[in-house]
Scaffold this motif. Structure first.
Motif, PDB file in Angstrom:
ATOM      1  N   SER A 243       0.803  -1.207   0.000  1.00  0.00           N
ATOM      2  CA  SER A 243       0.000   0.000   0.000  1.00  0.00           C
ATOM      3  C   SER A 243       0.839   1.260   0.000  1.00  0.00           C
ATOM      4  O   SER A 243       0.299   2.353   0.017  1.00  0.00           O
ATOM      5  CB  SER A 243      -0.919   0.009   1.224  1.00  0.00           C
ATOM      6  OG  SER A 243      -0.159  -0.100   2.411  1.00  0.00           O
ATOM      7  N   ARG A 244       2.149   1.130  -0.012  1.00  0.00           N
ATOM      8  CA  ARG A 244       3.011   2.306   0.053  1.00  0.00           C
ATOM      9  C   ARG A 244       3.756   2.461  -1.260  1.00  0.00           C
ATOM     10  O   ARG A 244       4.306   1.519  -1.795  1.00  0.00           O
ATOM     11  CB  ARG A 244       4.015   2.151   1.201  1.00  0.00           C
ATOM     12  CG  ARG A 244       4.915   3.381   1.389  1.00  0.00           C
ATOM     13  CD  ARG A 244       5.933   3.129   2.475  1.00  0.00           C
ATOM     14  NE  ARG A 244       6.817   2.038   2.126  1.00  0.00           N
ATOM     15  CZ  ARG A 244       7.526   1.340   3.019  1.00  0.00           C
ATOM     16  NH1 ARG A 244       7.403   1.597   4.291  1.00  0.00           N
ATOM     17  NH2 ARG A 244       8.320   0.367   2.617  1.00  0.00           N
ATOM     18  N   GLU A 245       3.772   3.667  -1.793  1.00  0.00           N
ATOM     19  CA  GLU A 245       4.473   3.948  -3.035  1.00  0.00           C
ATOM     20  C   GLU A 245       5.794   4.621  -2.706  1.00  0.00           C
ATOM     21  O   GLU A 245       5.842   5.774  -2.285  1.00  0.00           O
ATOM     22  CB  GLU A 245       3.631   4.869  -3.934  1.00  0.00           C
ATOM     23  CG  GLU A 245       2.362   4.202  -4.438  1.00  0.00           C
ATOM     24  CD  GLU A 245       2.656   3.046  -5.362  1.00  0.00           C
ATOM     25  OE1 GLU A 245       3.736   3.040  -5.968  1.00  0.00           O
ATOM     26  OE2 GLU A 245       1.818   2.137  -5.458  1.00  0.00           O
ATOM     27  N   GLU A 246       6.891   3.912  -2.905  1.00  0.00           N
ATOM     28  CA  GLU A 246       8.209   4.454  -2.622  1.00  0.00           C
ATOM     29  C   GLU A 246       8.718   5.318  -3.777  1.00  0.00           C
ATOM     30  O   GLU A 246       9.416   6.291  -3.571  1.00  0.00           O
ATOM     31  CB  GLU A 246       9.201   3.297  -2.370  1.00  0.00           C
ATOM     32  CG  GLU A 246       8.857   2.457  -1.148  1.00  0.00           C
ATOM     33  CD  GLU A 246       9.153   3.166   0.149  1.00  0.00           C
ATOM     34  OE1 GLU A 246       9.790   4.238   0.102  1.00  0.00           O
ATOM     35  OE2 GLU A 246       8.739   2.673   1.198  1.00  0.00           O
ATOM     36  N   ILE A 690      -3.946  -2.050  -3.017  1.00  0.00           N
ATOM     37  CA  ILE A 690      -3.811  -3.181  -2.095  1.00  0.00           C
ATOM     38  C   ILE A 690      -3.392  -2.626  -0.741  1.00  0.00           C
ATOM     39  O   ILE A 690      -2.399  -1.904  -0.633  1.00  0.00           O
ATOM     40  CB  ILE A 690      -2.778  -4.194  -2.613  1.00  0.00           C
ATOM     41  CG1 ILE A 690      -3.247  -4.760  -3.955  1.00  0.00           C
ATOM     42  CG2 ILE A 690      -2.576  -5.308  -1.606  1.00  0.00           C
ATOM     43  CD1 ILE A 690      -2.332  -5.777  -4.557  1.00  0.00           C
ATOM     44  N   ARG A 691      -4.174  -2.962   0.271  1.00  0.00           N
ATOM     45  CA  ARG A 691      -3.941  -2.415   1.608  1.00  0.00           C
ATOM     46  C   ARG A 691      -3.721  -3.558   2.591  1.00  0.00           C
ATOM     47  O   ARG A 691      -4.477  -4.536   2.590  1.00  0.00           O
ATOM     48  CB  ARG A 691      -5.139  -1.574   2.052  1.00  0.00           C
ATOM     49  CG  ARG A 691      -5.471  -0.424   1.097  1.00  0.00           C
ATOM     50  CD  ARG A 691      -6.820   0.175   1.435  1.00  0.00           C
ATOM     51  NE  ARG A 691      -7.190   1.230   0.500  1.00  0.00           N
ATOM     52  CZ  ARG A 691      -8.411   1.757   0.402  1.00  0.00           C
ATOM     53  NH1 ARG A 691      -9.388   1.315   1.213  1.00  0.00           N
ATOM     54  NH2 ARG A 691      -8.666   2.706  -0.469  1.00  0.00           N
ATOM     55  N   LEU A 692      -2.695  -3.414   3.392  1.00  0.00           N
ATOM     56  CA  LEU A 692      -2.407  -4.354   4.470  1.00  0.00           C
ATOM     57  C   LEU A 692      -2.523  -3.613   5.789  1.00  0.00           C
ATOM     58  O   LEU A 692      -1.889  -2.563   5.980  1.00  0.00           O
ATOM     59  CB  LEU A 692      -0.997  -4.946   4.333  1.00  0.00           C
ATOM     60  CG  LEU A 692      -0.862  -6.235   3.518  1.00  0.00           C
ATOM     61  CD1 LEU A 692      -1.152  -5.969   2.057  1.00  0.00           C
ATOM     62  CD2 LEU A 692       0.543  -6.814   3.687  1.00  0.00           C
ATOM     63  N   THR A 693      -3.344  -4.132   6.673  1.00  0.00           N
ATOM     64  CA  THR A 693      -3.457  -3.508   7.980  1.00  0.00           C
ATOM     65  C   THR A 693      -2.249  -3.882   8.846  1.00  0.00           C
ATOM     66  O   THR A 693      -1.478  -4.790   8.518  1.00  0.00           O
ATOM     67  CB  THR A 693      -4.758  -3.951   8.670  1.00  0.00           C
ATOM     68  OG1 THR A 693      -4.690  -5.364   8.931  1.00  0.00           O
ATOM     69  CG2 THR A 693      -5.965  -3.658   7.783  1.00  0.00           C
TER      70      THR A 693
END
Length: 790
Positions: A243-246, A690-693
């Motif tokens: 879920s993070r765009e580097e 896409i998300r991961l908690t």
């Protein structure tokens, strides 16, 4: 797909026309005059030549064919222009429908019909004949336009599918290289900042140990903290959060580019929409960079506007510069190599787009590129409103052009009757049916009712217009529109329209998807109702004319014949839907295969580099932390140098490495590869998040890890194109995967594949609300072997 020679059909038409006239009259003993043969040759030559060039200038071809046939029909005997005047004009109109837009086609057919109608009135007045020829001509033109629209839609769908597959193939090779560059860049940042700082700090503390012994403790503490930060950073490099765009987004890259030109005193304003990373974004970036470079080189100081619009079917990239300020010297005017325009067009062409450059009315310069949008549809050219206005003016002028009718000398007795002819009524009914068919996709139920009502009006038109021709012909003609509707509705599942663009005036998309079909009962009800309506109309027409056959026999025969015709249309639609669904399935499978290969290759690249990190850099960094915690400054500096040397060796290996992992040995992707899957989907035109908690463990059981990835891959490979969101959460020993924007996940085949993945692990699958939502649950504690065997 190879296209037939454009000269074939014109040659066949001229041969058919020759058989109709003059060969047929010759066989009957009638010898045409030399003047008639000369006029026929003068007409047939331009008509054949125009039809041979119909694809390059379809509208001009239509005008030439219609005008030549009208001029030749005057002095020539009846039938001398029959083939050219019907099949030739229909072929030209069909080409207009396939090669030009809908507005131009409709304008052409309306203009042609009105021109012929006015010409007929000018020559003959309002005659008392049945006028069925008007109906047949109208149906011929409607059939030609409908066939042309269908061919154009099919061609655009095929081009869109090819464009999407080409984009997917490009991204398949691009993703592993992009992943390699990402890891190389982040590894370089770690080595350039963290490890280098430890080496420098430890070296300085060792050099000043005698004079400033307190620096040793500070250096050891710094080495410990930095070593732990290096470990965390390298762990993020090995497994970035999905879920993070580097990486910088395409719009951020464009912002940075424009900021650089602003620092060169170039006044640049911009409006930039968010773009997905991929070939289209790269092309847009390259076009903007080249255009701004040309402005800075040839018109320094000129006010420039950059606009990037990303839409469903197209991406517009426009760079407009004003005239340079007076007295400004273009110092870089001679620095270019003259190949910039070619490079710009090549960038646009590689993505399936177009590019145009030219001066503006204000004395500036404009670069305008049209690239594919999120649907990867073939790019349509924008038609200015002034051009549309010119088309309408020209059509009006042609409709009321009085010269051609005056040139044709023929005297017929005009009618003094006041009743409306059957031909006019039939023409109005056929036109109403054609208009109704145009709205079939937007309002199918209303169109169905309208067609059923219009079918019952044909016998009334026969009675009111005193029709005396073949009794079966008008009811049979009325069935054409209904059969077309049945075929279209049954084959509706094969229509290539994006779910997000349905119902809008947009060109067909690049990707083909199945529209929601009406239930089978709707088709059955409409088919039965259509059979009943047309059988009733046919029975009324026959009985009103008068017959010795019993009424029940007429009704039975009419019902049987109508049912056969409607059933044949239904069956043809089913075959069309099946064939197109098969093609769409093959395209979707190919796209899913390339997506899978791209992710696997990129994942193999990541694992290869991560393995080097684990065996070299991370191991030496851990030794550095141990030595620093033990208070050994000399050993800490040594281990830091070893870690830095290992990092540089790994970077050299990354830069020099080709594809070293054989396909058979590529590791299976896991949940940590979901960022690569989302990246590939976005690059091919689908918005995926896409998300991961925080509750999802860093390490999942191997079987659950693999199954979760494959579930996500299956959900995103169903052929949908709605924006999709996959959320992974863990609670009470269960991993929950919630997917939204995947309506086709409810298909039995997709559910079977998902079930095969999760059931062996004790998982469950439920469809949620609203439609297109799926919930999957996987226990984090895998069942033991006995339970699995049972």
């Amino acid at each position: 797909m190879k296209r037939t020679d454009d000269r074939l059909l014109p040659v066949l038409l001229i041969c058919a026309q020759a058989l109709v006239w003059p060969v047929a009259p010759l066989l009957r003993g009638t010898v045409p005059t030399a003047a008639d043969l000369l006029v026929a040759a003068l007409v047939a030559g331009p008509v054949t030549a125009a039809l041979a060039l119909r694809r390059t200038r379809p509208v001009i071809t239509l005008i030439v064919v219609a005008a030549a046939c009208a001029v030749g029909a005057g002095p020539l005997p009846l039938g001398a222009m029959a083939v050219f005047g019907t099949a030739g004009v229909a072929l030209a109109l069909f080409t207009v429908a396939t090669e030009r837009d809908t507005f131009t086609t409709v304008l052409c057919v309306v203009t042609l019909a009105l021109w012929q109608f006015l010409q007929n009135i000018t020559l003959h007045g309002l005659s008392d004949n049945n006028g069925l020829d008007l109906v047949l001509i109208a149906l011929l033109y409607a059939t030609a336009c409908g066939a042309g629209f269908s061919v154009r839609r099919t061609r655009r769908a095929r081009q869109a599918a090819e464009l999407l597959l080409n984009r997917a193939e490009t991204e398949r090779h691009r993703l592993p290289a992009a992943e390699r560059r990402r890891m190389e860049r982040e590894l370089h940042d770690v080595s350039a900042h963290h490890l280098t700082a430890v080496v420098v700090t430890a070296g300085a503390a060792l050099g000043l140990r005698e004079r400033r012994p307190e620096l040793a403790a500070e250096a050891l503490e710094f080495a410990t903290e930095t070593g732990r930060e290096v470990t965390r950073a390298l762990s993020a490099v090995r497994a970035p959060a999905p879920s993070r765009e580097e990486l910088p987004s395409p719009e951020e890259r464009l912002h940075s580019l424009i900021a650089g030109f602003r620092r060169l005193n170039q006044p640049v304003e911009y409006e930039i929409d968010p773009l997905p990373d991929g070939a289209v974004a790269d092309a847009a970036y390259g076009i903007v960079r080249e255009a701004l470079t040309n402005v800075a080189r040839h018109a320094p100081g000129a006010h420039t506007t950059v606009t990037v619009r990303y839409g469903d079917t197209r991406t517009d990239v426009v760079v407009t510069s004003a005239a340079p300020p007076s007295g400004t010297a273009a110092h870089g005017a001679g620095l270019g190599g003259g190949r910039g325009q070619g490079f710009l067009r090549a960038r646009a062409r590689e993505t399936g787009g177009t590019l145009a450059t030219g001066p503006t009315p204000e004395g500036g310069w404009e670069v305008r590129a049209i690239l594919p949008g999120r649907t990867a549809a073939p790019v349509e050219h924008v038609v200015p409103r002034s051009y549309r206005a010119a088309q309408v003016v020209a059509a009006i002028g042609l409709c009321f052009q009085p010269l051609l009718p005056v040139l044709i000398i023929r005297t017929d007795a005009t009618s003094t009757s006041t009743h409306v002819s059957a031909g006019v009524l039939f023409t109005l009914l056929a036109a109403a049916q054609a208009v109704a068919l145009l709205w079939l996709r937007r309002a199918p139920r209303t169109v169905q009712l309208a067609l059923l009502a219009l079918a019952l009006l044909w016998p009334m038109a026969m009675s009111v217009g005193h029709y005396t021709g073949p009794v079966l012909l008008p009811p049979t003609l009325s069935m054409l529109a209904t059969c077309a509707a049945v075929l279209s509705l049954k084959g509706r599942g094969a229509v290539s329209i994006r779910g997000s663009a349905a119902g809008r005036d947009q060109p067909p998309p690049a990707r083909t998807y199945r529209l929601p079909q009406a239930p089978i009962s709707v088709f059955s009800v409409f088919s039965v109702a259509a059979t009943a309506a047309h059988a009733t109309a046919l029975t009324i027409a026959v009985l009103h004319r008068g017959t010795t056959i019993p009424a029940w026999a007429v009704a039975t025969t009419a019902t049987t014949a109508t049912a056969l015709v409607i059933g044949a249309s239904y069956y043809a639609g089913a075959l069309l839907a099946h064939r197109t669904r098969t093609t769409q399935g093959a395209q979707t499978t190919q796209l899913a295969t390339w997506t899978e290969e791209a992710v696997r290759d990129a994942w193999a690249e990541r694992r290869r580099i991560a393995a080097g990190l684990e065996t070299t850099v991370l191991a030496r960094t851990a030794d550095m932390i141990t030595e620093a915690e033990a208070g050994h400054l000399d050993e800490t500096a040594t281990r830091a140098r070893e870690a830095l040397a290992a990092m540089r060796a790994l970077l050299d290996a990354v830069r020099d490495a080709d594809e070293t992992t054989t396909p058979d040995l590529r590791p299976q992707p896991t949940v940590q590869a979901l960022d690569l899957l989302a990246h590939q989907c976005r690059a091919t035109g689908r918005d995926v998040q896409i998300r991961l908690t925080d509750r999802v463990p860093d390490r999942l059981p191997t079987e659950v890890d693999l199954a979760a990835y494959h579930v996500a891959e299956t959900l995103l490979a169903t052929g949908d194109n709605d924006p999709a969101v996959l959320e992974l959460d863990a609670d009470d020993g269960t991993l929950t995967i919630t997917a939204t924007g995947v309506p086709r996940a409810a298909d039995p085949a997709v559910r079977a594949r998902l079930t095969a993945r999760i059931v062996p692990l004790g998982g469950t699958l439920t469809a949620g609300h609203p439609p297109g939502t799926v919930h999957l649950r996987l226990p984090l504690a895998a069942p033991d072997d006995e339970e699995r065997q049972r």
